[in-house]
Design a protein around this motif. Structure first.
Motif, PDB file in Angstrom:
ATOM      1  N   SER A 132      44.301  34.742  32.744  1.00  0.00           N
ATOM      2  CA  SER A 132      43.373  35.090  34.080  1.00  0.00           C
ATOM      3  C   SER A 132      43.254  33.931  35.125  1.00  0.00           C
ATOM      4  O   SER A 132      43.378  34.357  36.289  1.00  0.00           O
ATOM      5  CB  SER A 132      42.124  35.511  33.475  1.00  0.00           C
ATOM      6  OG  SER A 132      42.101  36.644  32.699  1.00  0.00           O
ATOM      7  N   SER A 133      43.323  32.810  34.680  1.00  0.00           N
ATOM      8  CA  SER A 133      43.156  31.504  35.394  1.00  0.00           C
ATOM      9  C   SER A 133      44.510  31.517  36.209  1.00  0.00           C
ATOM     10  O   SER A 133      44.495  31.169  37.596  1.00  0.00           O
ATOM     11  CB  SER A 133      43.082  30.417  34.511  1.00  0.00           C
ATOM     12  OG  SER A 133      43.082  29.171  35.286  1.00  0.00           O
ATOM     13  N   MET A 134      45.714  31.758  35.610  1.00  0.00           N
ATOM     14  CA  MET A 134      46.976  31.668  36.326  1.00  0.00           C
ATOM     15  C   MET A 134      46.981  32.706  37.338  1.00  0.00           C
ATOM     16  O   MET A 134      47.370  32.525  38.487  1.00  0.00           O
ATOM     17  CB  MET A 134      48.065  31.731  35.193  1.00  0.00           C
ATOM     18  CG  MET A 134      49.428  31.957  35.954  1.00  0.00           C
ATOM     19  SD  MET A 134      49.582  30.535  37.018  1.00  0.00           S
ATOM     20  CE  MET A 134      50.154  29.372  35.604  1.00  0.00           C
ATOM     21  N   ALA A 135      46.566  34.037  37.083  1.00  0.00           N
ATOM     22  CA  ALA A 135      46.662  35.176  37.835  1.00  0.00           C
ATOM     23  C   ALA A 135      45.690  34.859  39.163  1.00  0.00           C
ATOM     24  O   ALA A 135      46.286  35.148  40.307  1.00  0.00           O
ATOM     25  CB  ALA A 135      46.056  36.402  37.392  1.00  0.00           C
ATOM     26  N   GLU A 136      44.581  34.304  39.096  1.00  0.00           N
ATOM     27  CA  GLU A 136      43.922  33.801  40.285  1.00  0.00           C
ATOM     28  C   GLU A 136      44.271  32.733  40.821  1.00  0.00           C
ATOM     29  O   GLU A 136      44.455  33.019  42.367  1.00  0.00           O
ATOM     30  CB  GLU A 136      42.310  33.470  39.788  1.00  0.00           C
ATOM     31  CG  GLU A 136      41.571  34.393  39.085  1.00  0.00           C
ATOM     32  CD  GLU A 136      40.038  33.768  38.458  1.00  0.00           C
ATOM     33  OE1 GLU A 136      40.080  32.616  38.448  1.00  0.00           O
ATOM     34  OE2 GLU A 136      39.577  34.399  37.600  1.00  0.00           O
ATOM     35  N   ARG A 137      45.236  31.991  40.407  1.00  0.00           N
ATOM     36  CA  ARG A 137      45.844  30.933  41.090  1.00  0.00           C
ATOM     37  C   ARG A 137      46.980  31.365  41.942  1.00  0.00           C
ATOM     38  O   ARG A 137      47.223  31.185  42.994  1.00  0.00           O
ATOM     39  CB  ARG A 137      46.395  29.899  40.187  1.00  0.00           C
ATOM     40  CG  ARG A 137      47.231  28.826  40.851  1.00  0.00           C
ATOM     41  CD  ARG A 137      46.202  28.058  41.928  1.00  0.00           C
ATOM     42  NE  ARG A 137      47.065  26.844  42.604  1.00  0.00           N
ATOM     43  CZ  ARG A 137      47.031  25.677  42.397  1.00  0.00           C
ATOM     44  NH1 ARG A 137      46.611  25.253  41.171  1.00  0.00           N
ATOM     45  NH2 ARG A 137      47.863  24.886  43.031  1.00  0.00           N
ATOM     46  N   VAL A 138      47.889  32.351  41.305  1.00  0.00           N
ATOM     47  CA  VAL A 138      48.724  33.146  41.873  1.00  0.00           C
ATOM     48  C   VAL A 138      48.258  33.867  43.165  1.00  0.00           C
ATOM     49  O   VAL A 138      48.915  33.891  44.299  1.00  0.00           O
ATOM     50  CB  VAL A 138      49.681  33.948  40.994  1.00  0.00           C
ATOM     51  CG1 VAL A 138      50.546  34.980  41.795  1.00  0.00           C
ATOM     52  CG2 VAL A 138      50.221  33.139  40.045  1.00  0.00           C
TER      53      VAL A 138
END
Length: 144
Positions: A132-138
């Motif tokens: 989820s953290s990665m998705a927010e960053r992308v």
């Protein structure tokens, strides 16, 4: 760590679906049949702690099943039902020993990221939080 699966023909009615334990070689246990869409035989998954697993890595799966069935019964108070199915597997890379304790890794110049339980903490929840953290960053990168 050793992972043990115990199947029972009858519901054990534990009053919980998953638990972290303290003072046991079993560090986590979950009723796999409690997941949505799962029906039939009640199956409990047991995750055995790293230290015990390391010290007992050479044991036969049958020995681990016997010992962890006894431990499961002790931890849960189950003295009535015995498993009708059991399986054990040594999973050498199941837990990150030293997770990064950050959501994800991201290289801005390459626009490349990495995520997983090893970034957050060693459970499926850690993998979800990291993803989820990665998705927010992308998404944030795409909006720039």
């Amino acid at each position: 760590s050793w992972i043990v699966m115990l199947g029972f023909d009858q519901p054990l009615n534990m009053g919980f679906d998953a638990a972290n334990t303290v003072g046991s070689h079993i560090t986590w246990l979950a009723n796999n049949a409690s997941k949505p869409g799962r029906e039939g035989q009640e199956v409990w998954l047991l995750q055995v702690g790293n230290e015990w697993s390391h010290d007992n890595a050479d044991r036969l799966p049958e020995e681990v099943i016997q010992l962890m069935t006894e431990e499961f019964n002790k931890v849960t108070g189950n003295s009535i039902h015995q498993p009708t199915f059991a399986q054990a597997h040594l999973w050498p890379h199941s837990l990150s020993v030293n997770p990064l304790l950050k959501g994800h890794l991201f290289h801005e110049r390459l626009n490349l990221g990495a995520c997983g339980d090893w970034c957050q903490f060693a459970r499926v929840e850690g993998a979800f939080i990291s993803g989820s953290s990665m998705a927010e960053r992308v998404i944030a990168e795409a909006e720039q």
